[in-house]
Design a protein around this motif. Structure first.
Motif, PDB file in Angstrom:
ATOM      1  N   LYS A   1       0.861  -1.182   0.000  1.00 14.73           N
ATOM      2  CA  LYS A   1       0.000   0.000   0.000  1.00 14.73           C
ATOM      3  C   LYS A   1       0.898   1.232   0.000  1.00 14.73           C
ATOM      4  N   CYS A   2       0.772   2.031  -1.059  1.00 15.76           N
ATOM      5  CA  CYS A   2       1.588   3.232  -1.234  1.00 15.76           C
ATOM      6  C   CYS A   2       0.706   4.467  -1.119  1.00 15.76           C
ATOM      7  N   ILE A   3       1.062   5.352  -0.220  1.00 14.11           N
ATOM      8  CA  ILE A   3       0.355   6.621  -0.083  1.00 14.11           C
ATOM      9  C   ILE A   3       1.074   7.662  -0.937  1.00 14.11           C
ATOM     10  N   LEU A   4       0.328   8.329  -1.803  1.00 17.81           N
ATOM     11  CA  LEU A   4       0.841   9.417  -2.636  1.00 17.81           C
ATOM     12  C   LEU A   4       0.300  10.702  -2.021  1.00 17.81           C
ATOM     13  N   ALA A   5       1.198  11.510  -1.455  1.00 16.94           N
ATOM     14  CA  ALA A   5       0.753  12.674  -0.686  1.00 16.94           C
ATOM     15  C   ALA A   5       1.470  13.940  -1.120  1.00 16.94           C
ATOM     16  N   GLY A   6       0.816  15.059  -0.871  1.00 10.90           N
ATOM     17  CA  GLY A   6       1.376  16.365  -1.195  1.00 10.90           C
ATOM     18  C   GLY A   6       0.250  17.335  -1.459  1.00 10.90           C
ATOM     19  N   ASP A   7       0.607  18.603  -1.590  1.00 12.51           N
ATOM     20  CA  ASP A   7      -0.390  19.641  -1.839  1.00 12.51           C
ATOM     21  C   ASP A   7      -1.092  19.416  -3.177  1.00 12.51           C
ATOM     22  N   SER A   8      -2.227  20.071  -3.342  1.00 14.48           N
ATOM     23  CA  SER A   8      -2.927  19.981  -4.625  1.00 14.48           C
ATOM     24  C   SER A   8      -2.116  20.713  -5.694  1.00 14.48           C
ATOM     25  N   THR A   9      -2.264  20.296  -6.894  1.00 12.83           N
ATOM     26  CA  THR A   9      -1.625  20.841  -8.112  1.00 12.83           C
ATOM     27  C   THR A   9      -0.103  20.620  -8.212  1.00 12.83           C
ATOM     28  N   VAL A  10       0.444  19.715  -7.414  1.00 12.56           N
ATOM     29  CA  VAL A  10       1.881  19.432  -7.534  1.00 12.56           C
ATOM     30  C   VAL A  10       2.160  18.366  -8.589  1.00 12.56           C
ATOM     31  N   GLY A  11       1.103  17.651  -9.016  1.00 14.71           N
ATOM     32  CA  GLY A  11       1.273  16.646 -10.059  1.00 14.71           C
ATOM     33  C   GLY A  11       1.156  15.209  -9.601  1.00 14.71           C
ATOM     34  N   LYS A  12       0.561  14.980  -8.425  1.00 15.74           N
ATOM     35  CA  LYS A  12       0.440  13.610  -7.910  1.00 15.74           C
ATOM     36  C   LYS A  12      -0.360  12.705  -8.844  1.00 15.74           C
ATOM     37  N   THR A  13      -1.531  13.173  -9.250  1.00 14.87           N
ATOM     38  CA  THR A  13      -2.415  12.357 -10.090  1.00 14.87           C
ATOM     39  C   THR A  13      -1.760  12.071 -11.436  1.00 14.87           C
TER      40      THR A  13
ATOM     41  N   SER B   1       8.319  -9.495  -7.666  1.00 14.33           N
ATOM     42  CA  SER B   1       7.662  -8.255  -8.054  1.00 14.33           C
ATOM     43  C   SER B   1       6.819  -7.733  -6.896  1.00 14.33           C
ATOM     44  N   VAL B   2       6.527  -6.452  -6.963  1.00 16.27           N
ATOM     45  CA  VAL B   2       5.697  -5.803  -5.952  1.00 16.27           C
ATOM     46  C   VAL B   2       4.530  -5.145  -6.676  1.00 16.27           C
ATOM     47  N   GLU B   3       3.340  -5.506  -6.270  1.00 16.81           N
ATOM     48  CA  GLU B   3       2.151  -4.858  -6.812  1.00 16.81           C
ATOM     49  C   GLU B   3       1.876  -3.651  -5.926  1.00 16.81           C
ATOM     50  N   LEU B   4       2.072  -2.463  -6.500  1.00 15.95           N
ATOM     51  CA  LEU B   4       1.861  -1.229  -5.748  1.00 15.95           C
ATOM     52  C   LEU B   4       0.404  -0.801  -5.872  1.00 15.95           C
ATOM     53  N   PHE B   5      -0.247  -0.665  -4.733  1.00 13.11           N
ATOM     54  CA  PHE B   5      -1.585  -0.092  -4.670  1.00 13.11           C
ATOM     55  C   PHE B   5      -1.376   1.363  -4.261  1.00 13.11           C
ATOM     56  N   ILE B   6      -1.410   2.241  -5.256  1.00 12.96           N
ATOM     57  CA  ILE B   6      -1.067   3.647  -5.031  1.00 12.96           C
ATOM     58  C   ILE B   6      -2.333   4.437  -4.733  1.00 12.96           C
ATOM     59  N   PHE B   7      -2.426   4.918  -3.505  1.00 17.20           N
ATOM     60  CA  PHE B   7      -3.562   5.728  -3.082  1.00 17.20           C
ATOM     61  C   PHE B   7      -3.212   7.194  -3.337  1.00 17.20           C
ATOM     62  N   ASP B   8      -3.781   7.722  -4.412  1.00 15.91           N
ATOM     63  CA  ASP B   8      -3.552   9.106  -4.831  1.00 15.91           C
ATOM     64  C   ASP B   8      -4.548   9.981  -4.078  1.00 15.91           C
ATOM     65  N   SER B   9      -4.040  10.744  -3.119  1.00 14.42           N
ATOM     66  CA  SER B   9      -4.887  11.498  -2.196  1.00 14.42           C
ATOM     67  C   SER B   9      -5.080  12.939  -2.618  1.00 14.42           C
ATOM     68  N   ALA B  10      -6.255  13.455  -2.320  1.00 15.05           N
ATOM     69  CA  ALA B  10      -6.529  14.873  -2.551  1.00 15.05           C
ATOM     70  C   ALA B  10      -5.583  15.700  -1.694  1.00 15.05           C
TER      71      ALA B  10
END
Length: 186
Positions: free
Chosen positions: A7-19, A57-66
């Protein structure tokens, strides 16, 4: 040959390019969104990453957060028990870099007492003339937090895979260490 799930958390401010980072990684560089839509809540991106020299291999479940504060309350539940963290900031926005401390603290609070491997990603390097955060400054901060540091330009499709490959390797290394500890007990 082992296939792990992380489980991978993708975090940061909005509009930085996470999505966009998550989407272009999932599509192997085939999909750059020119029209921006604000993530509300969390999007899930799943991709399997081979771990070099292992056959595993690693299956990354990337949670792209608001990245907007109104959505942060719902993140607590969705962020429970992460395995790895990908912090993203915009190299042209000093505040987005400063806020990484807040995002890191929030993510680490979800797994108290557990080491949370991660990476710091400075995005939008294609906007070099507007750079506000120097590479050395970001690297020093990341090192102090126990994070690997990367810079990308998702728009130019530069280095967008490296942070996720690093996360897969970090998670695989932790897995191998746990297996060795277990085997030593048997």
């Amino acid at each position: 040959m082992v296939k792990l799930a992380a489980k991978c958390i993708l975090a940061g401010d909005s509009t930085v390019g996470k999505t966009t980072l998550a989407q272009i990684f999932r599509s192997d560089g085939a999909q750059f969104q020119k029209n921006y839509t604000l993530t509300t809540g969390v999007d899930l991106v799943v991709k399997t990453v081979p771990v070099p020299d292992t056959g595993d291999s690693v299956e990354l479940f990337i949670f792209d957060s608001a990245g907007k504060e109104p959505f942060s309350e719902m993140l607590d539940k969705l962020w429970e028990s992460p395995n790895v963290l990908c912090l993203v900031y915009d190299v042209t926005n000093e505040q987005s870099f400063q806020n990484c401390s807040k995002w890191l603290e929030k993510a680490r609070a979800q797994s108290p007492g557990v080491s949370l491997p991660g990476v710091l990603v400075g995005n939008k390097t294609d906007l070099a003339s507007r750079r506000a955060v120097e590479s050395a400054q970001a690297r020093a901060w990341a090192l102090g937090q126990g994070l690997e540091c990367f810079e990308t330009s998702v728009k130019e499709m530069e280095n967008y895979e490296a942070p996720f490959h690093c996360l897969a390797k970090q998670f695989h290394r932790l897995y191998r260490e746990k297996v060795e500890v277990f085997q030593a007990l048997v």
